[in-house]
Scaffold this motif. Sequence first.
Motif, mmCIF file in Angstrom:
data_model
loop_
_atom_site.group_PDB
_atom_site.id
_atom_site.type_symbol
_atom_site.label_atom_id
_atom_site.label_comp_id
_atom_site.label_asym_id
_atom_site.label_seq_id
_atom_site.Cartn_x
_atom_site.Cartn_y
_atom_site.Cartn_z
ATOM 1 N N LYS A 202 1.176 6.873 -6.756
ATOM 2 C CA LYS A 202 0.012 7.683 -7.103
ATOM 3 C C LYS A 202 0.283 9.169 -6.945
ATOM 4 N N ASN A 203 1.057 9.521 -5.909
ATOM 5 C CA ASN A 203 1.201 10.931 -5.542
ATOM 6 C C ASN A 203 2.521 11.572 -5.945
ATOM 7 N N LYS B 192 1.916 1.818 -3.588
ATOM 8 C CA LYS B 192 0.814 2.367 -4.396
ATOM 9 C C LYS B 192 0.596 3.837 -4.092
ATOM 10 N N GLU B 193 0.651 4.198 -2.810
ATOM 11 C CA GLU B 193 0.461 5.598 -2.428
ATOM 12 C C GLU B 193 1.570 6.478 -3.004
ATOM 13 N N ASP C 51 0.828 -1.205 0.000
ATOM 14 C CA ASP C 51 0.000 0.000 0.000
ATOM 15 C C ASP C 51 0.863 1.255 0.000
#
Length: 473
Positions: A57-58, A53-54, A50
Amino acid sequence: MKRRTFLQNSALLGAGMLASKFTFAEGINDFPVVRTPVNKRHFSSKLVEDMIKEFQKNVADKELGWMFNNCLPNTLDTTVYDESKGNRKLTYVITGDIDAMWLRDSSAQVWPYIQFVNKDQKLKNMILGLINKQSECINIDPYANAFYNDPTKKGEWFTDHTDMKPGMHERKWEIDSLCYPIRLAYRYWKETNDTTPFDETWVKAQEATLRTFKEQQRKTSLGPYKFERTTSRGSDTLQVDGYGYPVNPVGLIVSSFRPSDDSSIFGFLIPSNLFAIVSLRQSAEILKKVKNNNSLAAEMEALANEVEQAVNQYGIIDHPTHGRVYAFEVDGFGSYLMMDDANVPSLLALPYLGAVDINDEVYQRTRNFILSDKNPFFFKGKFAEGIGGPHIGRDMIWPMSIIMRANTSTNDEEIRQCVQTLKNTHGGTGFMHESFHKDDPKKFTRHWFAWTNTLFGELMWKLYKEKPELLKA
């Protein structure tokens, strides 16, 4: 050259595998998948996945996102072995492309995950198991730096002229080998308040640590440790009958070898002595508050105070250009060596280890020295500048030193430059390496070096949380 072409033409070495054909990572543009396949990973953590992914994404820089995905979980993917027995958690963590567990490397490899142990029981158990395993290893021989999981194995260095035992990979005495396990256990305790690892096995390991440190102050004798190796490489053995060059017993602790596994020239290695001060005090705190062992704690604290006084008296010298700075090594007679090595503990990394305050004037002057051409192992080339060391040789920069430079900087532009350098020097592999040539990042050593991979992941996550603007492409 387009990035796709560059990556396809580079020597794309994954963590422990050589890929000849690549698939391309969905959602990360045209970057190839070089991470270990899911079905071959040793350990998985939803929390870590996770995080990846974070981050992806950012963070707009897709190359950094790709590298973060490869590097942060590299220790988990490729080096962790669950060896638990009954209710006792045990974890064996190899260094990467060498099938042995270094006390130093294994501690550093899992360090970036320890901040999340209260959110992931699997991570917590894995680190608990490593603390237990390290205590058992120290009790086999506190002078050994690396061990096998097989207690009967006689490895490639079993013929070294020292007191080798089956199950030991190497017996190079390094102060930091006993400091890193304390650092890991202390942080685990502070994060979790779990006292499970502090059993009698752990207490015995602390007693062995204290005894070894005192023996290597060499106040009454040379002590029980000596080491020689039949080799053409002078830095792989100890001169003068296997004890190293003489030292004056002034209260400092001899580290026969550096964290690079190269032999010291002057036995009092100052960054490792500073690390020992911190570790002794951390051990003492656990012994008092968890075990109510005030007598052993008092001995730990007394030794820490003695070493601290000796560092201040003998470990700081007057440099003709930079003023009062830490020496790298001293002998207590007045001789000293001025340099720094990329391996941690280094002079550069002292604030990262909690050994000095980042704003300390002596440290800041020392930092200026080691990041200048006055340091014989500071290299500048077409692609990068950074610290290397004798272990690999001239013109080879260690990414570890660039990561530590960012970790110890208070200047945003310097940190940004470190990030860009790391991004530009992975040699097309998507992973960090032991070292790379200052003029050619595709000329590198160790394609699978988990310690530096996870250090990179730790730095990226820290910057993402604290200074995301520094991660912009």
